[in-house]
Design a protein around this motif. Sequence first.
Motif, PDB file in Angstrom:
ATOM      1  N   ALA A  35       0.834  -1.204   0.000  1.00 12.19           N
ATOM      2  CA  ALA A  35       0.000   0.000   0.000  1.00 12.19           C
ATOM      3  C   ALA A  35       0.869   1.254   0.000  1.00 12.19           C
ATOM      4  CB  ALA A  35      -0.911   0.009   1.223  1.00 12.19           C
ATOM      5  N   CYS A  36       0.280   2.363  -0.455  1.00 11.78           N
ATOM      6  CA  CYS A  36       0.967   3.657  -0.385  1.00 11.78           C
ATOM      7  C   CYS A  36       1.171   4.043   1.084  1.00 11.78           C
ATOM      8  CB  CYS A  36       0.156   4.737  -1.096  1.00 11.78           C
ATOM      9  SG  CYS A  36       1.032   6.335  -1.145  1.00 11.78           S
ATOM     10  N   MET A  37       2.202   4.863   1.307  1.00 10.04           N
ATOM     11  CA  MET A  37       2.501   5.297   2.676  1.00 10.04           C
ATOM     12  C   MET A  37       1.597   6.445   3.143  1.00 10.04           C
ATOM     13  SD  MET A  37       6.002   7.450   2.104  1.00 10.04           S
ATOM     14  CE  MET A  37       6.015   9.078   1.337  1.00 10.04           C
ATOM     15  N   ASP A  38       0.704   6.914   2.273  1.00 10.10           N
ATOM     16  CA  ASP A  38      -0.110   8.091   2.586  1.00 10.10           C
ATOM     17  C   ASP A  38      -0.701   8.026   3.995  1.00 10.10           C
ATOM     18  OD1 ASP A  38      -1.605  10.424   0.792  1.00 10.10           O
ATOM     19  OD2 ASP A  38      -2.756   9.770   2.550  1.00 10.10           O
ATOM     20  N   ALA A  39      -0.617   9.142   4.705  1.00  8.40           N
ATOM     21  CA  ALA A  39      -1.029   9.178   6.119  1.00  8.40           C
ATOM     22  C   ALA A  39      -2.538   8.985   6.302  1.00  8.40           C
ATOM     23  CB  ALA A  39      -0.595  10.511   6.741  1.00  8.40           C
ATOM     24  N   ALA A  60       6.075   4.979  -0.901  1.00  8.50           N
ATOM     25  CA  ALA A  60       5.442   6.071  -1.639  1.00  8.50           C
ATOM     26  C   ALA A  60       4.855   5.515  -2.931  1.00  8.50           C
ATOM     27  CB  ALA A  60       6.462   7.167  -1.939  1.00  8.50           C
ATOM     28  N   GLY A  61       3.528   5.579  -3.054  1.00  9.67           N
ATOM     29  CA  GLY A  61       2.855   5.134  -4.268  1.00  9.67           C
ATOM     30  C   GLY A  61       2.306   3.724  -4.228  1.00  9.67           C
ATOM     31  N   GLY A  62       2.666   2.928  -3.215  1.00 12.13           N
ATOM     32  CA  GLY A  62       2.221   1.528  -3.215  1.00 12.13           C
ATOM     33  C   GLY A  62       2.807   0.807  -4.416  1.00 12.13           C
ATOM     34  N   ASN A  88      -3.617   1.436  -3.919  1.00  6.46           N
ATOM     35  CA  ASN A  88      -3.278   2.840  -4.191  1.00  6.46           C
ATOM     36  C   ASN A  88      -4.467   3.675  -3.732  1.00  6.46           C
ATOM     37  OD1 ASN A  88      -1.201   2.901  -7.229  1.00  6.46           O
ATOM     38  ND2 ASN A  88      -0.963   1.745  -5.367  1.00  6.46           N
ATOM     39  N   HIS A  89      -4.396   4.981  -3.896  1.00 10.54           N
ATOM     40  CA  HIS A  89      -5.497   5.807  -3.408  1.00 10.54           C
ATOM     41  C   HIS A  89      -5.635   7.091  -4.231  1.00 10.54           C
ATOM     42  CE1 HIS A  89      -2.854   8.846  -1.565  1.00 10.54           C
ATOM     43  NE2 HIS A  89      -2.013   7.842  -1.566  1.00 10.54           N
ATOM     44  N   THR A  90      -6.821   7.677  -4.187  1.00  7.86           N
ATOM     45  CA  THR A  90      -7.066   8.944  -4.885  1.00  7.86           C
ATOM     46  C   THR A  90      -6.216  10.041  -4.243  1.00  7.86           C
ATOM     47  OG1 THR A  90      -8.917   9.443  -3.414  1.00  7.86           O
ATOM     48  CG2 THR A  90      -9.455   8.303  -5.474  1.00  7.86           C
ATOM     49  N   ASP A  91      -5.943  11.081  -4.993  1.00  8.80           N
ATOM     50  CA  ASP A  91      -5.192  12.242  -4.488  1.00  8.80           C
ATOM     51  C   ASP A  91      -3.781  11.868  -4.035  1.00  8.80           C
ATOM     52  OD1 ASP A  91      -5.121  15.038  -3.993  1.00  8.80           O
ATOM     53  OD2 ASP A  91      -5.414  14.698  -1.850  1.00  8.80           O
ATOM     54  N   CYS A  92      -3.205  10.864  -4.682  1.00  3.97           N
ATOM     55  CA  CYS A  92      -1.852  10.421  -4.282  1.00  3.97           C
ATOM     56  C   CYS A  92      -0.823  11.474  -4.687  1.00  3.97           C
ATOM     57  CB  CYS A  92      -1.515   9.087  -4.939  1.00  3.97           C
ATOM     58  SG  CYS A  92       0.068   8.402  -4.359  1.00  3.97           S
ATOM     59  N   GLY A  93       0.103  11.733  -3.800  1.00  7.87           N
ATOM     60  CA  GLY A  93       1.174  12.691  -4.080  1.00  7.87           C
ATOM     61  C   GLY A  93       2.016  12.309  -5.295  1.00  7.87           C
ATOM     62  N   MET A  94       2.067  11.015  -5.595  1.00  7.93           N
ATOM     63  CA  MET A  94       2.901  10.538  -6.704  1.00  7.93           C
ATOM     64  C   MET A  94       2.350  10.941  -8.067  1.00  7.93           C
ATOM     65  SD  MET A  94       5.432   9.002  -5.255  1.00  7.93           S
ATOM     66  CE  MET A  94       6.167   7.721  -6.294  1.00  7.93           C
TER      67      MET A  94
END
Length: 174
Positions: A35-39, A60-62, A88-94
């Motif tokens: 999974a992405c590291m997003d908080a 970062a990015g999964g 992954n997820h919406t609004d990802c920084g990547m």
Amino acid sequence: MSSTDDTLKANAEYARGFELGELPKQPAKKLAIVACMDARLTVEHILGLQSGDAHIIRNAGGIVSDDALRSLIISNHLLGTTEILVINHTDCGMLTFKDQDLRDKLITESVVDDTAPANFNTFSDLAENVRRQVSRVRSHPWIPKGISVRGLIYDVKTGQLNEVAEKKEEQQVG
Ligand SMILES: [Zn+2]
């Protein structure tokens, strides 16, 4: 007090009531997750997982990087997991920068080129990125062919997980 101090204090509190010391190291749900590291993506919360249930590999990015594959292979072959999810997820920084832009900025600031990491693995199409990561898992010769590998996108606005459909192959006639 720094955030690190806060977390150490929280851990002291956590350890006071700790009752999970006898959990086996094999994940109870036989599940491994990249999974992405997003908080905002708290994997355990969004999937209803408890301590001991799953291996969770995050970056970062999964991205199914070489290192994620290393963990997945160990997870499957030595610790008994038989299902894999890529999240992954919406609004990802990547989605918001390009590899070369970050590399240029870092080289300018540090005056050092030619160092690891070789890639930041940014992407511009979320669903396509998930498909690519799922395919990296499936095509690895040390990941057994029969294993379930599914790709999902978490919506940070609604909390919902949506499965990424496999690309339909063009039907060959004749
Ligand atoms: Zn992300």
